[in-house]
Write a protein that holds these residues in place. Structure first.
Motif, PDB file in Angstrom:
ATOM      1  N   THR A 127       0.842  -1.180   0.000  1.00 29.25           N
ATOM      2  CA  THR A 127       0.000   0.000   0.000  1.00 29.25           C
ATOM      3  C   THR A 127       0.882   1.236   0.000  1.00 29.25           C
ATOM      4  OG1 THR A 127      -0.105   0.146   2.402  1.00 29.25           O
ATOM      5  CG2 THR A 127      -1.767  -1.229   1.319  1.00 29.25           C
ATOM      6  N   SER A 128       0.327   2.364  -0.364  1.00 29.44           N
ATOM      7  CA  SER A 128       1.078   3.614  -0.367  1.00 29.44           C
ATOM      8  C   SER A 128       0.561   4.514   0.744  1.00 29.44           C
ATOM      9  CB  SER A 128       0.940   4.318  -1.720  1.00 29.44           C
ATOM     10  OG  SER A 128       1.758   5.468  -1.766  1.00 29.44           O
ATOM     11  N   TRP A 129       1.465   5.151   1.449  1.00 26.63           N
ATOM     12  CA  TRP A 129       1.105   5.862   2.669  1.00 26.63           C
ATOM     13  C   TRP A 129       1.190   7.383   2.531  1.00 26.63           C
ATOM     14  CZ3 TRP A 129       5.274   8.784   4.181  1.00 26.63           C
ATOM     15  CH2 TRP A 129       6.518   8.398   3.669  1.00 26.63           C
ATOM     16  N   ASP A 130       1.657   7.917   1.393  1.00 24.53           N
ATOM     17  CA  ASP A 130       1.926   9.357   1.366  1.00 24.53           C
ATOM     18  C   ASP A 130       1.319  10.063   0.157  1.00 24.53           C
ATOM     19  OD1 ASP A 130       3.711   8.086  -0.364  1.00 24.53           O
ATOM     20  OD2 ASP A 130       5.173   9.698  -0.170  1.00 24.53           O
ATOM     21  N   ALA A 131       0.967  11.327   0.384  1.00 28.61           N
ATOM     22  CA  ALA A 131       0.423  12.159  -0.688  1.00 28.61           C
ATOM     23  C   ALA A 131       1.483  12.469  -1.731  1.00 28.61           C
ATOM     24  CB  ALA A 131      -0.131  13.456  -0.098  1.00 28.61           C
ATOM     25  N   PHE A 132       2.748  12.457  -1.342  1.00 22.09           N
ATOM     26  CA  PHE A 132       3.845  12.726  -2.280  1.00 22.09           C
ATOM     27  C   PHE A 132       3.808  11.728  -3.430  1.00 22.09           C
ATOM     28  CE2 PHE A 132       8.390  11.819  -3.330  1.00 22.09           C
ATOM     29  CZ  PHE A 132       8.710  13.039  -3.899  1.00 22.09           C
ATOM     30  N   THR A 133       3.650  10.439  -3.131  1.00 24.96           N
ATOM     31  CA  THR A 133       3.521   9.433  -4.186  1.00 24.96           C
ATOM     32  C   THR A 133       2.220   9.630  -4.949  1.00 24.96           C
ATOM     33  OG1 THR A 133       4.831   7.832  -2.938  1.00 24.96           O
ATOM     34  CG2 THR A 133       3.410   6.960  -4.664  1.00 24.96           C
ATOM     35  N   GLY A 134       1.163   9.962  -4.224  1.00 26.55           N
ATOM     36  CA  GLY A 134      -0.142  10.122  -4.851  1.00 26.55           C
ATOM     37  C   GLY A 134      -0.189  11.210  -5.905  1.00 26.55           C
TER      38      GLY A 134
END
Length: 450
Positions: A127-134
């Protein structure tokens, strides 16, 4: 007493500072020949699978691309599809993010890899945890931790429903009429909080039924997810007592999901340093750690914890005399620097005081881990065997420090000793990755429900 067999996997190094890319013996991180060499070495060592990590955005430090570590990488499923033709028995495991993918497309890609490899595909669900990746995706933003796992669970369940929407013998080729058809599978329908899908899945059921599912979370949610849904858990607990506690905890959770302890394989990530003698191996291990943690890398790591620009400090000097900034920080895209960084800094100061004033570089080397198994071939074989026989794990995921030759010494010198002990297979006995891991193939639900 029956010996427990050791399951081994190979992790292609990169996406962190484990890789000593500056070593004169290091090769390319993106040349396909590097992937082939490491995969074939693992297959020669009778490893279960070859594992690729994934990064969806280049990390940043102080507003610039973080250029100290290896992090760029070709897309995992594409590389593994190519490796399917370069290997025969080795499982092929891709890390694919459940936050920023859709189940229909991903189920199709994984089923395709399983068909191309004759049943050797695996999916490491992250899963991805950060808005930076988003920011790289249309959806943007990020999900809270509970929501991330809710989406991951539903995505995995939906993918399994798609794979099970075909019977194993669904395709019928009729040469007399010239028709190549699949009997009516019915319209697939999934409606849930995360996904709403209606249609007919266009890829036949994978040879394994479902690709092997890998999970790497260590939180309470992650442990439950692994106990309920995973076939393999990628653990970070490489110290024996920690490993045994984790092994006991996670295996004890399976019964409430109607599963047997052997239905989930626990494989911690480990590093191995082999030399002619234990002393030579210890010396080589120390050299590798210093190469992995260069002076600039050490300073950047402390900057990530402290959340400040520390470029005025000497990495071979003492810890910063300023307190950590609990705000947003200076690092983006690195999971190590989320959470309570102030508490981490406090522990680092305690370690620094207890060890008589380590330098910044020495502290990072001490605090961020070291080689797990170090010694002459016989020493390493005994250490690894004892670890598995005492239920610290079901095996290991080896993370070499060199690409692509980092597994050569282990396979040449340690694997034969493990085979002599009867703890590692001498030959592959199964035809699929599930076979080699000792995992049962899931029954098609269409047939089970009929």
């Amino acid at each position: 007493m029956t010996r427990r067999l050791i399951h081994l996997a190979a992790h292609f190094p990169g996406v962190n500072n484990t890789t000593v890319w500056s070593d004169p013996e290091a090769g390319s991180q993106i040349d396909f020949a590097s992937f082939v060499h490491l995969a074939r070495t693992a297959e020669r060592g009778r490893f279960d699978f070859f594992f690729l990590a994934e990064g969806l955005r280049l990390r940043e430090m102080k507003g610039r691309i973080h250029d100290l570590d290896v992090m760029g990488r070709p897309e995992s499923l594409t590389v593994l599809a190519a490796l399917a033709g370069a290997t025969t028995h080795l499982g092929l495991a891709a890390t694919v993010n459940s936050t920023f993918n859709e189940p229909y497309e991903l189920a199709r890609r994984l089923a395709t890899l399983d068909h191309l490899s004759d049943g050797r595909a695996a999916w490491n669900v992250v899963t991805s945890w950060d808005a930076f990746t988003g920011e790289n995706f249309r959806r943007g933003g990020y999900l809270a931790q509970a929501d991330r796992y809710n989406r991951a669970r539903e995505m995995l369940a939906t993918a399994r429903e798609l794979w099970d929407s075909w019977d194993d013998d669904a395709i019928i080729a009729d040469p007399e009429t010239g028709r190549f058809v699949a009997p009516d599978q019915g319209v697939f329908q999934h409606t849930g909080p995360q996904f709403d899908i209606s249609g007919i899945f266009n890829t036949p059921r994978p040879p394994q039924g479902h690709p092997v599912i890998i999970q790497a979370g260590d939180s309470e949610e992650g442990r439950e997810f692994a106990a309920s849904d995973a076939d393999v858990i990628f653990s970070r607990h490489s110290a024996l007592e920690e490993g045994r506690a984790f092994f006991k905890d996670v295996k004890s959770r399976l019964a409430k999901y109607g599963r047997h302890p052997d239905d989930l394989k626990i494989l911690p990530a480990v590093t191995v340093v082999v030399a002619d003698t234990d002393a030579e191996a210890a010396e080589e291990a120390a050299r590798i750690r210093r190469a992995q943690v260069s002076a600039p890398t050490a300073l950047a790591y402390v900057e990530g914890i402290w959340g400040r620009d520390l470029s005025a400090y000497d990495p071979d000097g003492p810890l910063p005399d300023v307190e950590p900034d609990p705000g947003e920080g200076v690092s983006r895209g690195r999971a190590q620097f989320r959470g309570d960084r102030v508490a981490v800094a406090r522990r680092w100061r305690e370690l620094w005081d207890a060890r008589g004033g380590l330098t910044i570089r020495e502290l990072v080397i001490e605090a961020t881990g070291r080689q797990t198994f170090v010694g002459a071939p016989a020493t390493v074989a005994a250490q690894m065997d004892d670890y598995v026989q005492s239920e610290g794990s079901d095996g290991f995921i080896l993370v070499p420090h060199l690409t692509p030759t980092g597994l050569d010494a282990f396979v040449d010198r340690v694997v034969p000793l493990l085979q002599e002990r009867g703890s590692l297979r001498a030959e592959y006995t199964g035809t699929t990755l599930r076979d080699n891991l000792g995992l049962a193939a899931p029954r098609p639900r269409r047939k089970a429900d009929a």
